[in-house]
Design a protein around this motif. Structure first.
Motif, mmCIF file in Angstrom:
data_model
loop_
_atom_site.group_PDB
_atom_site.id
_atom_site.type_symbol
_atom_site.label_atom_id
_atom_site.label_comp_id
_atom_site.label_asym_id
_atom_site.label_seq_id
_atom_site.Cartn_x
_atom_site.Cartn_y
_atom_site.Cartn_z
ATOM 1 N N GLY A 3 0.824 -1.195 0.000
ATOM 2 C CA GLY A 3 0.000 0.000 0.000
ATOM 3 C C GLY A 3 0.861 1.247 0.000
ATOM 4 N N TYR A 4 0.203 2.389 0.013
ATOM 5 C CA TYR A 4 0.905 3.668 0.084
ATOM 6 C C TYR A 4 1.610 3.790 1.431
ATOM 7 N N VAL A 5 0.938 3.287 2.476
ATOM 8 C CA VAL A 5 1.536 3.184 3.812
ATOM 9 C C VAL A 5 1.532 1.716 4.207
ATOM 10 N N GLU A 6 2.677 1.219 4.664
ATOM 11 C CA GLU A 6 2.783 -0.174 5.092
ATOM 12 C C GLU A 6 3.400 -0.235 6.487
ATOM 13 N N VAL A 67 6.152 4.887 4.292
ATOM 14 C CA VAL A 67 5.201 5.952 3.969
ATOM 15 C C VAL A 67 5.544 6.482 2.586
ATOM 16 N N ALA A 68 4.550 6.557 1.713
ATOM 17 C CA ALA A 68 4.758 6.966 0.321
ATOM 18 C C ALA A 68 5.837 6.109 -0.322
ATOM 19 N N ARG A 69 5.790 4.809 0.018
ATOM 20 C CA ARG A 69 6.680 3.798 -0.559
ATOM 21 C C ARG A 69 8.156 4.038 -0.236
ATOM 22 N N ARG A 70 8.390 4.704 0.902
ATOM 23 C CA ARG A 70 9.769 4.918 1.367
ATOM 24 C C ARG A 70 9.845 4.582 2.845
ATOM 25 N N GLU A 71 10.795 3.741 3.209
ATOM 26 C CA GLU A 71 10.933 3.357 4.613
ATOM 27 C C GLU A 71 11.415 4.556 5.427
ATOM 28 N N ILE A 72 10.744 4.812 6.525
ATOM 29 C CA ILE A 72 11.081 5.992 7.319
ATOM 30 C C ILE A 72 12.245 5.692 8.258
ATOM 31 N N ASP A 73 12.963 6.741 8.586
ATOM 32 C CA ASP A 73 14.068 6.647 9.532
ATOM 33 C C ASP A 73 14.083 7.938 10.339
ATOM 34 N N GLY A 74 13.271 7.988 11.367
ATOM 35 C CA GLY A 74 13.174 9.188 12.189
ATOM 36 C C GLY A 74 12.051 10.103 11.729
ATOM 37 N N ALA A 75 11.913 11.216 12.430
ATOM 38 C CA ALA A 75 10.851 12.179 12.127
ATOM 39 C C ALA A 75 11.167 12.948 10.859
ATOM 40 N N GLY A 76 10.114 13.514 10.239
ATOM 41 C CA GLY A 76 10.326 14.311 9.033
ATOM 42 C C GLY A 76 9.066 15.041 8.640
ATOM 43 N N PRO A 77 9.175 16.105 7.851
ATOM 44 C CA PRO A 77 8.022 16.904 7.448
ATOM 45 C C PRO A 77 7.080 16.196 6.481
ATOM 46 N N ASP A 78 7.465 14.996 6.025
ATOM 47 C CA ASP A 78 6.562 14.223 5.169
ATOM 48 C C ASP A 78 5.410 13.617 5.970
ATOM 49 N N ARG A 79 5.478 13.738 7.305
ATOM 50 C CA ARG A 79 4.401 13.292 8.185
ATOM 51 C C ARG A 79 4.017 14.433 9.112
ATOM 52 N N GLY A 80 2.802 14.949 8.927
ATOM 53 C CA GLY A 80 2.305 16.014 9.787
ATOM 54 C C GLY A 80 1.593 15.423 10.991
ATOM 55 N N ASN A 157 2.925 13.758 3.231
ATOM 56 C CA ASN A 157 2.402 12.556 2.592
ATOM 57 C C ASN A 157 1.355 11.888 3.470
ATOM 58 N N MET A 158 1.493 12.089 4.776
ATOM 59 C CA MET A 158 0.581 11.440 5.715
ATOM 60 C C MET A 158 0.306 12.368 6.883
ATOM 61 N N LEU A 159 -0.950 12.373 7.335
ATOM 62 C CA LEU A 159 -1.362 13.161 8.494
ATOM 63 C C LEU A 159 -1.621 12.205 9.651
ATOM 64 N N LEU A 160 -1.028 12.495 10.809
ATOM 65 C CA LEU A 160 -1.160 11.663 12.000
ATOM 66 C C LEU A 160 -1.853 12.474 13.092
#
Length: 251
Positions: A3-6, A67-80, A157-160
């Protein structure tokens, strides 16, 4: 299916004097782009821990978050992220609080362009006339609207959302639910929301994920929400499946 988020076998364990404390274990969830998922479950089961791991604010003990087909590594502005308390800087106006994030993610824009974006998102939460006010001059509900505008202005890319309406009075809560519903129907931002409020989850979400009781909490059951969009509260409450689904969630 990807998915877009996994969230793949996501887990969180803390070391204690009595040995490992397993909070979340083997948590699996896929989300499509633009989908709104509500996460519910007993108090203390680890809902906010899951959200915090996706946000990159809590380290992951096991598994992975994409998230958005990229594995996250720490916080970032791509997630609000929006918390129960909006955590605004008290010496900055509403507009300046929103502008702070815009400056970080869009540094190449002119100051006027950055301000235009901040004002756009304040207008989206119906605060276009309050941009000049300091947080102390805003009600709790207005401060939370600024927090929502600040998160959306990052164009993540994603809102939390971690129980963003949990500290509000009943009328303000209903009003902000309507605001969120309207905004996310326009924007279709991929969203995960932690909530204790089953009616809120039914009104806002496309799917509701129920977590099991902790320790070692995981996904218990996933319920599809069949109400068509765009949604009106009256239509949702009068839907023939509303109370059957609500009773199932409570059980």
């Amino acid at each position: 299916m990807a998915g877009y988020v996994e969230l793949y076998r996501l887990g969180k364990t803390y070391a204690t004097k009595r040995g490992p404390a397993v909070i979340v274990q083997d948590f699996n969830l896929n989300m499509e782009e633009g989908e709104f998922v509500a996460l519910i479950g007993p108090s203390g089961c680890g809902k906010s821990t899951v959200l915090s791991m996706i946000a990159g604010l809590t380290s992951i003990s096991e598994g992975s978050v994409i998230v958005a087909r990229r594995e996250i590594d720490g916080a970032g502005p791509d997630r609000g992220v929006v918390f129960q308390s909006p955590c605004l800087l008290p010496w900055m106006t509403a507009e300046e609080n929103v502008l702070l994030g815009v400056e970080q993610v869009k540094p190449n824009l002119s100051r006027d362009e950055q301000r235009t974006i901040a004002r756009k998102y304040l207008a989206l939460v119906d605060l276009e006339a309050a941009g000049h006010l300091l947080p102390a001059s805003l009600s709790q509900g207005m401060r939370q609207r600024v927090g929502i505008a600040r998160a959306l202005a990052l164009t993540p890319n994603m809102l939390l959302l971690d129980e963003p309406l949990g500290m509000l009075d009943s009328l303000t809560k209903l009003e902000l639910q309507d605001v969120l519903c309207r905004i996310l129907q326009q924007d279709r931002r991929t969203t995960l929301m932690v909530t204790h409020d089953i009616d809120e989850a039914l009104y806002l979400a496309d799917r509701i994920v129920m977590m099991t009781s902790g320790p070692a909490a995981t996904v218990g059951e996933i319920v599809d929400v069949p109400f068509p969009r765009p949604r009106r509260r009256k239509d949702v409450l009068e839907h023939p499946e509303y109370y059957a689904i609500r009773e199932r969630l409570i059980d």
